[in-house]
Write an enzyme that holds these catalytic residues in place. Structure first.
Site, short mmCIF file in Angstrom:
data_model
loop_
_atom_site.label_atom_id
_atom_site.label_comp_id
_atom_site.label_asym_id
_atom_site.label_seq_id
_atom_site.Cartn_x
_atom_site.Cartn_y
_atom_site.Cartn_z
N ALA A 68 0.86 -1.18 0.00
CA ALA A 68 0.00 0.00 0.00
C ALA A 68 0.90 1.23 0.00
CB ALA A 68 -0.87 0.00 1.25
N GLY A 111 0.56 -5.13 0.55
CA GLY A 111 -0.57 -5.11 -0.39
C GLY A 111 -0.17 -5.65 -1.76
N GLU A 114 -0.56 -9.23 -1.43
CA GLU A 114 -2.01 -9.50 -1.38
C GLU A 114 -2.62 -9.41 -2.78
OE1 GLU A 114 -2.45 -6.56 1.78
OE2 GLU A 114 -3.41 -8.09 3.01
N GLU A 134 3.93 -5.43 7.03
CA GLU A 134 3.06 -4.48 7.74
C GLU A 134 3.41 -4.38 9.22
OE1 GLU A 134 2.05 -6.76 5.55
OE2 GLU A 134 0.50 -5.93 4.24
#
Ligand code: DAK
Length: 260
Positions: A68, A111, A114, A134
């Protein structure tokens, strides 16, 4: 073809559409706008039956995606996160009904991992580095990492990655079942394209139902999954593609599937 800023969408070739993440200045960090563009491009790819049969998702030669966008995320408080559009974009990506292949070189983190796990299979270059860092930021994965990683690699390795933030390489990812194949880094896109083209030659209806049935296995008890498979199998018996596949085999020629 729509003009995008954070992604690059190539015109389809041989039934395969290549979508590249394109934020080199931020290691392809997945800001909201990027996810929105990706969701939009996939929605468009889902509707053009003839031209796009498989989508290939890649980053750059050095980075798939570093997660992210931390700078963007820093500006969001709890209410901001709650109002955020990203979960809707992830939902759209998750719902893409055709085969989606990720070609991964370099960093595939947070992310980014992911996102790669939203793909139906991952082809990785030997230089790929996978991780869920994270925890280093005092947060946890937020786009399915705690659920998908454990299903992909099992509890022990998922715990190690998510609780420590350490990375693993492509070979370890292959041994764990996170990726389907490892190639030389300079051949990742070529191999992933060849695989996508192989899939693109198959019946689009069979591809879609096979994907649906496999994904259902993560959600349903075995008896329900078997029932879904049986119904999908029966449904395919009504398709022209099944007739074509069997006829072509008997006539010793390659089949030509139309998606009917
Ligand atoms: N976000 C923003 N910018 C990033 C970035 C990121 N994730 N990763 C790299 N960059 C930027 C750097 O800030 C730098 O920009 P400048 O300083 O030059 O302006 C540029 O990209 C190059 O990065 P580095 O200089 O750091 O490059 P190195 O080769 O030295 O290091 C690295 C590469 C990948 C090891 C390092 O950049 C790194 O550790 N990046 C952060 C990796 C990370 O922690 N990723 C996890 C982010 S958290 C959610 C859904 C999803 C998520 C959360 C919520 N919801 C739906 C609620 C996911 C969260 C995450 O992914």
């Amino acid at each position: 073809m729509m003009a995008y800023r954070d992604i690059q969408v190539d015109p389809p070739r041989n039934g395969v559409q290549l979508i590249r993440l394109n934020r080199p200045e931020a290691h392809n960090a997945l800001r909201t706008a990027l996810l929105g563009e990706l969701a939009e491009a996939l929605a468009a790819a889902a509707t053009v039956d003839e031209q796009v049969r498989v989508v290939l998702l890649s980053g750059s030669e050095k980075v798939f995606a570093a997660g992210a966008d931390i700078k963007e995320m820093a500006a969001l408080d709890a209410v901001g996160l709650w109002k955020d559009r990203r979960p809707q974009h992830w939902k759209a990506i998750r719902g893409f009904p055709k085969p989606l292949i990720a070609a991964v070189n370099g960093y595939c983190l947070g992310g980014g991992l992911e996102l790669a796990m939203h793909a139906d299979c991952i082809i990785a270059g030997e230089d790929a580095r996978f991780g869920q860092p994270e925890i280093n930021l005092g947060i946890i994965p937020g786009a399915g990492g705690t659920q998908r990683l454990v299903r992909a690699v099992g509890k022990s390795l998922a715990m190690k990655l998510i609780l420590s933030g350490e990375f693993i390489g492509a070979r370890e990812a292959l041994a764990a079942g996170l990726v389907a194949e490892v190639t030389q880094p300079e051949l990742t896109l070529k191999r992933a394209t060849a695989l996508a083209e192989t899939m693109a030659e198959k019946s689009p209806i069979a591809l879609r139902l096979a994907k649906e049935a496999i994904l259902a296995s993560f959600e349903t008890p075995l008896s329900q999954g078997l029932e879904l498979e049986r119904k999908a199998f029966l449904f395919l018996a009504a398709s022209a593609d099944r007739r074509e596949g069997i006829e072509a085999f008997l006539e010793k020629r390659p089949p030509k599937f139309t998606g009917q």
